[in-house]
Design a protein around this motif. Sequence first.
Motif, PDB file in Angstrom:
ATOM      1  N   ALA A  38     -57.153 -51.894  31.974  1.00  0.00           N
ATOM      2  CA  ALA A  38     -57.072 -52.955  32.978  1.00  0.00           C
ATOM      3  C   ALA A  38     -58.510 -53.397  33.222  1.00  0.00           C
ATOM      4  CB  ALA A  38     -56.407 -52.464  34.260  1.00  0.00           C
ATOM      5  N   ALA A  39     -59.011 -54.205  32.302  1.00  0.00           N
ATOM      6  CA  ALA A  39     -60.429 -54.556  32.274  1.00  0.00           C
ATOM      7  C   ALA A  39     -60.691 -55.968  32.781  1.00  0.00           C
ATOM      8  CB  ALA A  39     -60.953 -54.433  30.845  1.00  0.00           C
ATOM      9  N   SER A  40     -61.838 -56.122  33.387  1.00  0.00           N
ATOM     10  CA  SER A  40     -62.303 -57.410  33.891  1.00  0.00           C
ATOM     11  C   SER A  40     -63.617 -57.753  33.198  1.00  0.00           C
ATOM     12  CB  SER A  40     -62.520 -57.305  35.403  1.00  0.00           C
ATOM     13  OG  SER A  40     -63.384 -58.307  35.873  1.00  0.00           O
ATOM     14  N   LEU A  41     -63.726 -58.959  32.682  1.00  0.00           N
ATOM     15  CA  LEU A  41     -64.958 -59.392  32.022  1.00  0.00           C
ATOM     16  C   LEU A  41     -66.142 -59.321  32.979  1.00  0.00           C
ATOM     17  CD1 LEU A  41     -66.423 -60.587  29.569  1.00  0.00           C
ATOM     18  CD2 LEU A  41     -65.743 -62.860  30.389  1.00  0.00           C
ATOM     19  N   ALA A  47     -71.317 -53.834  34.633  1.00  0.00           N
ATOM     20  CA  ALA A  47     -71.524 -52.474  34.138  1.00  0.00           C
ATOM     21  C   ALA A  47     -72.574 -52.458  33.032  1.00  0.00           C
ATOM     22  CB  ALA A  47     -70.212 -51.883  33.642  1.00  0.00           C
ATOM     23  N   CYS A  48     -72.541 -53.460  32.171  1.00  0.00           N
ATOM     24  CA  CYS A  48     -73.531 -53.566  31.094  1.00  0.00           C
ATOM     25  C   CYS A  48     -74.922 -53.774  31.679  1.00  0.00           C
ATOM     26  CB  CYS A  48     -73.155 -54.711  30.156  1.00  0.00           C
ATOM     27  SG  CYS A  48     -74.233 -54.869  28.724  1.00  0.00           S
ATOM     28  N   TYR A  56     -67.612 -47.599  32.234  1.00  0.00           N
ATOM     29  CA  TYR A  56     -66.593 -48.592  32.568  1.00  0.00           C
ATOM     30  C   TYR A  56     -65.539 -48.659  31.460  1.00  0.00           C
ATOM     31  CZ  TYR A  56     -64.280 -52.883  33.903  1.00  0.00           C
ATOM     32  OH  TYR A  56     -63.310 -53.799  34.261  1.00  0.00           O
ATOM     33  N   ASP A  57     -65.993 -48.720  30.217  1.00  0.00           N
ATOM     34  CA  ASP A  57     -65.088 -48.814  29.068  1.00  0.00           C
ATOM     35  C   ASP A  57     -64.154 -47.604  28.999  1.00  0.00           C
ATOM     36  OD1 ASP A  57     -63.832 -49.376  26.636  1.00  0.00           O
ATOM     37  OD2 ASP A  57     -65.581 -48.889  25.429  1.00  0.00           O
ATOM     38  N   THR A  63     -62.521 -56.184  27.743  1.00  0.00           N
ATOM     39  CA  THR A  63     -61.753 -57.371  27.388  1.00  0.00           C
ATOM     40  C   THR A  63     -62.026 -57.776  25.937  1.00  0.00           C
ATOM     41  OG1 THR A  63     -63.492 -58.794  28.271  1.00  0.00           O
ATOM     42  CG2 THR A  63     -61.650 -58.275  29.750  1.00  0.00           C
ATOM     43  N   ALA A  64     -61.115 -58.541  25.365  1.00  0.00           N
ATOM     44  CA  ALA A  64     -61.266 -59.028  23.994  1.00  0.00           C
ATOM     45  C   ALA A  64     -62.593 -59.765  23.854  1.00  0.00           C
ATOM     46  CB  ALA A  64     -60.108 -59.948  23.631  1.00  0.00           C
ATOM     47  N   GLU A  65     -63.222 -59.617  22.693  1.00  0.00           N
ATOM     48  CA  GLU A  65     -64.568 -60.168  22.510  1.00  0.00           C
ATOM     49  C   GLU A  65     -64.605 -61.541  21.858  1.00  0.00           C
ATOM     50  OE1 GLU A  65     -66.896 -57.154  20.610  1.00  0.00           O
ATOM     51  OE2 GLU A  65     -66.623 -55.758  22.264  1.00  0.00           O
ATOM     52  N   LEU A  66     -63.455 -62.042  21.421  1.00  0.00           N
ATOM     53  CA  LEU A  66     -63.392 -63.385  20.834  1.00  0.00           C
ATOM     54  C   LEU A  66     -62.515 -64.280  21.697  1.00  0.00           C
ATOM     55  CD1 LEU A  66     -62.706 -62.513  17.077  1.00  0.00           C
ATOM     56  CD2 LEU A  66     -64.859 -63.321  18.063  1.00  0.00           C
TER      57      LEU A  66
END
Length: 100
Positions: A38-41, A47-48, A56-57, A63-66
């Motif tokens: 259940a990730a949020s961009l 977090a990055c 976080y990951d 989230t999808a990277e494309l």
Amino acid sequence: MRCYWEEEDTWFYFEVDAEGWVIRQVELEGPELTPIAAASLAEGQRACDTGRLDEYDSRFGITAELPISEWEGHAPEQPTSEEFEEVWGPARQQIASRPS
């Protein structure tokens, strides 16, 4: 949007922005629809920025990277924003309540 990946028995729910980038993503696995992500961009980016992306990951996923315009071989359904929220809220709560 919502997609089913039969090989992994996983439902993917995506909230996307106007350019097609995934801004929130939920993954539910198996017949019990167990939340595995259940990730949020925005949260992932924060977090990055703070050096905590791995943490976080491992808890919420990424989230999808494309953008969706570059995806192939999917037949998405279009749930309403209310239907997305009905999946997001409980999935997020269940993942957040698990011991780290």
